[in-house]
Write a protein that holds these residues in place. Structure first.
Motif, short mmCIF file in Angstrom:
data_model
loop_
_atom_site.label_atom_id
_atom_site.label_comp_id
_atom_site.label_asym_id
_atom_site.label_seq_id
_atom_site.Cartn_x
_atom_site.Cartn_y
_atom_site.Cartn_z
N ALA A 98 -11.69 -42.10 -12.45
CA ALA A 98 -11.26 -40.70 -12.57
C ALA A 98 -10.31 -40.33 -11.45
CB ALA A 98 -12.49 -39.78 -12.55
N VAL A 99 -10.54 -40.87 -10.27
CA VAL A 99 -9.65 -40.61 -9.13
C VAL A 99 -8.28 -41.21 -9.39
CG1 VAL A 99 -9.25 -41.20 -6.71
CG2 VAL A 99 -11.48 -40.35 -7.42
N LEU A 100 -8.24 -42.42 -9.92
CA LEU A 100 -6.95 -43.05 -10.21
C LEU A 100 -6.17 -42.26 -11.25
CD1 LEU A 100 -7.74 -46.89 -10.26
CD2 LEU A 100 -6.97 -45.44 -8.38
N GLU A 101 -6.86 -41.67 -12.21
CA GLU A 101 -6.17 -40.86 -13.20
C GLU A 101 -5.60 -39.59 -12.60
OE1 GLU A 101 -8.90 -40.13 -16.32
OE2 GLU A 101 -8.95 -42.21 -17.04
N ALA A 102 -6.18 -39.13 -11.50
CA ALA A 102 -5.68 -37.93 -10.84
C ALA A 102 -4.50 -38.19 -9.93
CB ALA A 102 -6.81 -37.27 -10.03
N ALA B 4 -4.85 -41.35 2.11
CA ALA B 4 -4.59 -39.91 1.99
C ALA B 4 -4.49 -39.50 0.53
CB ALA B 4 -3.31 -39.56 2.74
N ASP B 5 -3.78 -40.27 -0.29
CA ASP B 5 -3.63 -39.92 -1.70
C ASP B 5 -4.95 -40.02 -2.45
OD1 ASP B 5 -0.73 -39.39 -1.92
OD2 ASP B 5 -0.54 -41.46 -1.28
N ILE B 6 -5.71 -41.08 -2.18
CA ILE B 6 -7.01 -41.25 -2.84
C ILE B 6 -7.96 -40.13 -2.43
CG2 ILE B 6 -9.03 -42.74 -3.04
CD1 ILE B 6 -6.74 -43.83 -4.58
N SER B 7 -7.95 -39.75 -1.17
CA SER B 7 -8.84 -38.67 -0.70
C SER B 7 -8.49 -37.35 -1.37
CB SER B 7 -8.73 -38.53 0.83
OG SER B 7 -9.21 -39.70 1.48
N ARG B 8 -7.20 -37.06 -1.50
CA ARG B 8 -6.82 -35.82 -2.19
C ARG B 8 -7.26 -35.85 -3.66
NH1 ARG B 8 -2.32 -35.91 1.47
NH2 ARG B 8 -1.25 -37.46 0.19
N ALA B 9 -7.14 -37.03 -4.28
CA ALA B 9 -7.58 -37.14 -5.68
C ALA B 9 -9.09 -36.99 -5.79
CB ALA B 9 -7.12 -38.49 -6.24
N ILE B 10 -9.86 -37.49 -4.81
CA ILE B 10 -11.31 -37.33 -4.81
C ILE B 10 -11.68 -35.85 -4.75
CG2 ILE B 10 -13.39 -37.69 -3.42
CD1 ILE B 10 -12.38 -40.47 -2.77
N LEU B 11 -10.97 -35.09 -3.93
CA LEU B 11 -11.24 -33.65 -3.85
C LEU B 11 -10.99 -32.98 -5.19
CD1 LEU B 11 -9.69 -32.75 -0.37
CD2 LEU B 11 -12.10 -32.93 -0.96
N ASN B 12 -9.93 -33.39 -5.88
CA ASN B 12 -9.65 -32.80 -7.19
C ASN B 12 -10.77 -33.11 -8.19
OD1 ASN B 12 -7.20 -31.74 -6.35
ND2 ASN B 12 -6.06 -33.59 -6.88
N VAL B 13 -11.32 -34.32 -8.11
CA VAL B 13 -12.37 -34.72 -9.04
C VAL B 13 -13.70 -34.04 -8.71
CG1 VAL B 13 -13.75 -36.67 -9.88
CG2 VAL B 13 -11.28 -36.91 -9.61
N THR B 14 -14.07 -34.02 -7.43
CA THR B 14 -15.37 -33.48 -7.03
C THR B 14 -15.43 -31.97 -7.13
OG1 THR B 14 -14.64 -33.50 -4.71
CG2 THR B 14 -15.89 -35.41 -5.51
N GLN B 15 -14.30 -31.28 -7.02
CA GLN B 15 -14.31 -29.83 -7.09
C GLN B 15 -14.27 -29.31 -8.53
OE1 GLN B 15 -11.08 -28.46 -4.63
NE2 GLN B 15 -12.09 -29.07 -2.73
N GLY B 16 -14.08 -30.19 -9.48
CA GLY B 16 -14.07 -29.79 -10.88
C GLY B 16 -15.36 -30.16 -11.59
N ASP B 17 -15.30 -30.11 -12.91
CA ASP B 17 -16.49 -30.41 -13.72
C ASP B 17 -16.59 -31.89 -14.06
OD1 ASP B 17 -17.09 -27.72 -13.76
OD2 ASP B 17 -15.91 -27.35 -15.58
N THR C 278 -12.11 -43.32 2.51
CA THR C 278 -11.62 -42.11 1.88
C THR C 278 -12.62 -40.98 2.11
OG1 THR C 278 -12.74 -42.64 -0.20
CG2 THR C 278 -10.49 -43.48 0.09
N MET C 279 -12.30 -39.82 1.56
CA MET C 279 -13.27 -38.72 1.57
C MET C 279 -14.52 -39.14 0.81
SD MET C 279 -12.16 -35.89 3.09
CE MET C 279 -13.02 -34.59 2.24
N PRO C 280 -15.72 -38.71 1.23
CA PRO C 280 -16.93 -39.06 0.48
C PRO C 280 -16.97 -38.35 -0.86
CG PRO C 280 -17.43 -37.51 2.24
CD PRO C 280 -15.99 -37.89 2.43
N TYR C 281 -17.61 -38.98 -1.82
CA TYR C 281 -17.75 -38.38 -3.14
C TYR C 281 -19.22 -38.16 -3.50
CZ TYR C 281 -18.37 -43.32 -4.38
OH TYR C 281 -18.79 -44.63 -4.44
N THR C 282 -20.14 -38.36 -2.56
CA THR C 282 -21.56 -38.07 -2.76
C THR C 282 -22.09 -37.34 -1.54
OG1 THR C 282 -22.31 -40.14 -1.76
CG2 THR C 282 -21.86 -40.17 -4.14
N GLU C 283 -23.34 -36.84 -1.66
CA GLU C 283 -23.99 -36.24 -0.51
C GLU C 283 -24.29 -37.32 0.54
OE1 GLU C 283 -27.33 -36.25 -3.65
OE2 GLU C 283 -25.17 -36.60 -3.58
#
Length: 944
Positions: A504-508, A788-801, A563-568
């Motif tokens: 999902a991150v790669l698609e973003a 940096a690009d992957i971390s920004r994409a992770i934020l887009n994925v985790t902040q959505g549904d 990258t930015m974490p994607y879990t707790e």
């Protein structure tokens, strides 16, 4: 046309008379016994810099003595051609010292030529002056007789760093010539970039000056396969011309590439062949800034005419900074020679054998000439001439963009201001160092585009990113990563929560990223090592990325980037829970604290007393023997909790008090009910272990996931190895809990938050301590531009549904029907939560008592005002007490009885069946009591 011809004629006459006057002055000076001081020059005439420098030196000496005819010294300049060879240059310098006995040597053009000549200068005590050798390695020799009349290459290091910072590039590849000139800049450039958090990739491209085009082509192809697209080129113009011509032919001067050249090439842009400049379009460069003055413009015109006369075969050549430095160097040497004086020059005896290096002649004036040259200050063609530590001090650099026929200035750089659009220093604003790209003019990048390159691209070699994934055996948390080998198609399928999030991150991402998953496994299907060993594969270059349930921790970040974490995040302790409901018979007392119990009991008694005071004179329900009245009052107060009392209150004051007390009792009862329910529920999930120190003191076993970094945390807490047990799956962990420490199992487990939240049964819970970690993240090499690009994409994925959808797909079915529950202590309700209610009830009761007392005393005020003064105060109080204990026959509740019975038959009224009370012992005498001598006959009948 006629006017222009006339101007040219007048200009020619002026030049003719100037030359005539100069020859006359020189002739007169020679007759005045001027001293000729020999100065040598070792110059490479095969290159443009040498030819330009020689002509500028000759013109400088000519102009200097023309403007100073009264000087007693004259430099006699003798030059030798080095032919661009280091050995030849050294031999020519030695010949000038021993045979010509020169007092100084001008012009070692290259760093390699100057390197050996500096040692000769130290031995012969004569200054060696260069106007084009800029390598920092020369100044490191610490020679007192070496003068670098040129900007040291270190001056441009910070300027290049500021340019890279301005556009946000994070990686740079240096390409330099493989000699002392190229190697002198790289260490300082690397340090400067690293201090700005810019990574110099481990691969630095060093190209030999004598290499072939095939080798250059191979080297550039190698760079093309790397993701970094920012290159800093530091080499001679001759080698740089070949490099850029080949780079253009293989497509490395297209959109997306960034090329920055140092002053070794940027200084000679106007002298390069037009085809070379065309292949460099879009290149950025830094070079010394030479202020534009009338003197400089006039000299350029004169120099160009003379240079073309001396070199008619050369095309259109323009003067550059090396020529102005050569001019100023000759001027400074002439001024220093005059300061030394005409009688100070000489040379000791020296061997005429050029091979006899032990007997090199020593210049007797060398020390004085060195000192005079160091103290020379003037305004030259290149700006302020100021030599400090043997080097010309750099001040301002200009940033140029190669467009058209040469370099177009797009900005400046100074040590004080950083990047600036112009050199205007007026104004009262404070000077702030800037690395903003907004301070640069419009830049045309390679590929004829105005879009700023991002500095990296996916390699064009077609190689996919090698993504390492951990291997889970059995049912060991396969919800996160699951590897399936398809034997029919001989393929490997990788699925799981972590994999779906990565996809999902790669698609973003705004660009495509080809990849392939490579399981980190042995031939037998087991994982090939621990998670630390898996992550180390990225450090060693065996994997480009690691995707999986990899936790971000400090010691790992020393070798790789996350990258930015994607879990707790966090590591917590998991323990079993127990049910204590049947083991505590006094659980009903726990909802309230003892102080609240006592306060409530006292309040019930107090309210009963207040209601009795307000009601017993007018309410038959509160009359009777003292024991009956006390029981009725308390019964009335306590029965309010269930609203089952049958006694009615008749006074308004009592009704007011009871209303407030009903509100207080309602809140107390409801709070008690809720607290008791919650307390009994919490009692079902009470943890068996509440503190990690309890595990250590009782030597209980603890468990952790095999291969996890949690082992290091447990060792840090002080657990010995014999208390540590590993498990591979939640089922195995559950079996260890069932066994317990006594049977080789565990009493607690330490696990990561993503595992605990999703995979532990409701019969386990988490307790403190909780150790902070960064959560799950993806692993990249140190300094990777993808982070940096992957971390920004992770934020887009985790902040959505989308992340919630992925979680529901993988974790909607857990091992247990219920999720784990964390223990939260349920404290008993205390007085601090209800003292306001009791305060309101108390104030209402006291207010009612106060009103009642005031009214009662006012009604019987004659007892205080009209009694015999001889009656004591205690007797009066006794009268009031007796009256207070009697019924109030004026109350409406007794009106009916009053009309049907005489006053002296009150006792009969009290014993009527309607009262349901026995006769009062004192009811027979209520109407006829009196104190002798105290009451009048009239009053005795009215106090009943």
């Amino acid at each position: 046309m006629v006017k222009n011809n006339f101007i040219k004629f007048v200009y020619s006459l002026i030049i003719f008379y100037s030359w005539s006057l100069s020859f006359m002055i020189m002739g007169m000076a020679q007759r005045n016994e001027t001293v000729m001081v020999k100065v040598g020059g070792v110059i490479d005439l095969t290159g443009m810099v040498g030819k330009m420098g020689l002509s500028c030196i000759n013109m400088s000496l000519s102009d200097f003595y023309l403007s100073h005819p009264h000087y007693n010294t004259r430099i006699q300049f003798s030059f030798r051609d080095s032919h661009g060879d280091v050995v030849t240059a050294a031999a020519q310098a030695l010949e000038l010292i021993q045979n010509e006995q020169v007092q100084a040597i001008l012009g070692p053009v290259t760093t390699m030529e100057a390197n050996f000549m500096i040692h000769l200068g130290d031995k012969a005590h004569l200054p060696i002056i260069t106007f084009s050798a800029t390598s920092p390695s020369l100044s490191m020799l610490k020679s007192p007789y070496f003068f670098q009349i040129a900007h040291n290459d270190l001056a441009q290091v910070n300027a290049i760093t500021s340019m890279v910072q301005a556009f946000g590039w994070k990686q740079v590849v240096p390409i330099y010539v493989d000699n002392s000139f190229g190697e002198g800049l790289i260490p300082s450039l690397t340090i400067s970039l690293q201090q700005a958090y810019i990574r110099v990739v481990p691969y630095c491209s060093a190209i030999s000056p004598s290499t072939t085009d095939e080798v250059i082509n191979h080297e550039l192809y190698k760079l093309r396969t790397m993701p970094t697209r920012v290159f800093v080129v530091h080499m001679s113009p001759r080698l740089g011309s070949r490099l850029f011509a080949i780079a253009k032919s293989i497509g490395m001067m297209e959109q997306g590439y960034v090329w920055i050249v140092t002053d070794g090439i940027a200084n000679l842009l106007n002298s390069l062949n037009s085809s070379v400049v065309e292949s460099m379009e879009g290149v950025l460069g830094v070079r010394p800034y030479v202020p534009k003055t009338k003197e400089l413009d006039h000299f350029k015109a004169r120099w160009k005419r003379r240079f073309l006369l001396d070199n008619p075969t050369l095309g259109d050549v323009n003067l550059n900074v090396f020529g102005t430095w050569a001019y100023d160097a000759a001027t400074a040497l002439a001024m220093a020679v005059e300061k030394v004086g005409a009688t100070s020059f000489g040379h000791s005896n020296a061997s005429r054998n050029l091979l006899d290096l032990e007997e090199v002649g020593v210049a007797r004036s060398g020390e004085k000439l060195r000192e005079a040259l160091s103290n020379t200050r003037f305004r030259g063609l290149s700006g302020d001439f100021n030599v400090v530590g043997g080097a010309l001090q750099a001040s301002t650099l200009e940033i140029v963009n190669v467009i058209g026929e040469g370099g177009r200035r797009v900005g400046f750089w100074t040590p004080q201001k950083g990047i600036a659009r112009n050199m205007d220093t007026k104004g009262a604003l404070p000077i702030i160092y800037s690395t903003s790209k907004s301070n640069l003019g419009t830049i045309i990048w390679p590929g004829d585009t105005y879009s700023v390159p991002k500095g990296w691209e996916i390699p064009t070699s077609g190689r996919k990113l090698r993504i390492g994934v951990p291997v889970k055996t059995g049912d060991s948390y396969t919800e996160f990563v699951k590897i399936t080998h398809d034997t029919t198609t001989n393929s490997t399928v990788v699925t799981g929560f972590c994999i779906d999030v990565f996809k999902a991150v790669l698609e973003a991402l705004p660009f495509a990223l080809p990849y392939e998953f490579i399981p980190f496994e042995k031939p037998d299907g087991e994982m090939a090592g621990t998670y630390n060993e898996l992550i180390s594969q990225v450090y060693y270059g065996n994997f480009d990325v690691v995707v999986g349930d990899t936790t971000i921790i400090a010691n790992r970040s020393n070798y790789v980037d996350f990258t930015m974490p994607y879990t707790e995040s966090g590591v917590t302790m998991v323990v079993p829970v127990k049910d204590n409901r049947k083991k505590n018979a006094w659980a009903f007392m726990k909802p309230l604290t003892w102080d609240l119990w006592v306060t409530s009991a006292c309040s019930f008694i107090f309210i009963g007393f207040v209601v009795w005071v307000l009601e017993h004179r007018m309410n038959r329900s509160f009359r009777g023997p003292p024991s009956h009245q006390i029981g009725t009052s308390l019964w009335f107060s306590f029965s309010i909790m269930v609203f089952s009392h049958r006694e009615k209150v008749v006074s308004n004051l009592a009704r007011f008090v009871v209303t407030v007390w009903v509100f207080v009792v309602l809140i107390l009862v409801q709070s008690y009910t809720a607290s008791l329910s919650s307390l009994l529920t919490v009692e079902q999930l009470r943890p068996t272990i509440t503190d990690v120190h309890q595990l250590l003191q009782n030597r209980m076993n603890v468990g952790y996931l095999q291969g996890s970094f949690v082992y290091g945390i447990l060792k840090g807490l002080g657990f010995p190895d014999d208390q540590l047990k590993t498990y591979k799956s939640p089922e195995e962990c559950n079996e260890l809990f069932i066994k317990g420490s006594a049977n080789g199992g565990i009493d607690a487990a330490f696990d990561e938050a993503p595992y605990v939240t999703r995979n532990h049964c409701s019969k386990y819970t988490t307790v403190e301590p909780r150790f902070k970690t960064g959560g799950f993240g993806y692993v990249f090499p140190k300094g990777s531009p993808l982070v940096a690009d992957i971390s920004r994409a992770i934020l887009n994925v985790t902040q959505g549904d989308e992340l919630k959808t992925i979680e529901n797909a993988w974790f909607k079915k857990g091992i247990c029907l219920e999720s784990s529950t964390e223990i939260s202590s349920m404290p008993s309700l205390g007085l601090e939560s209800f003292w306001g209610l009791f305060l309101v009830a108390g104030i209402a009761s006291l207010l009612a008592l106060l009103i009642f007392a005031v009214t009662f005393l006012y009604q019987h005020r004659h007892i205080w005002l009209h009694y015999d003064p001889s009656t004591s105060i205690w007797r009066r109080i006794g009268i009031l007490v007796r009256i207070f204990d009697q019924r109030d026959l004026e109350c409406h509740t007794f009106k009916k009885s009053e009309t049907s019975s005489p006053i002296h038959n009150i006792g009969a009224v009290e014993t009527t069946p309607s009262t349901h009370c026995p006769p009062s012992p004192c009811s027979q005498s209520e109407s006829n009591f009196a104190f002798p001598g105290d009451l009048s006959p009239d009053y005795e009948m009215n106090v009943v």
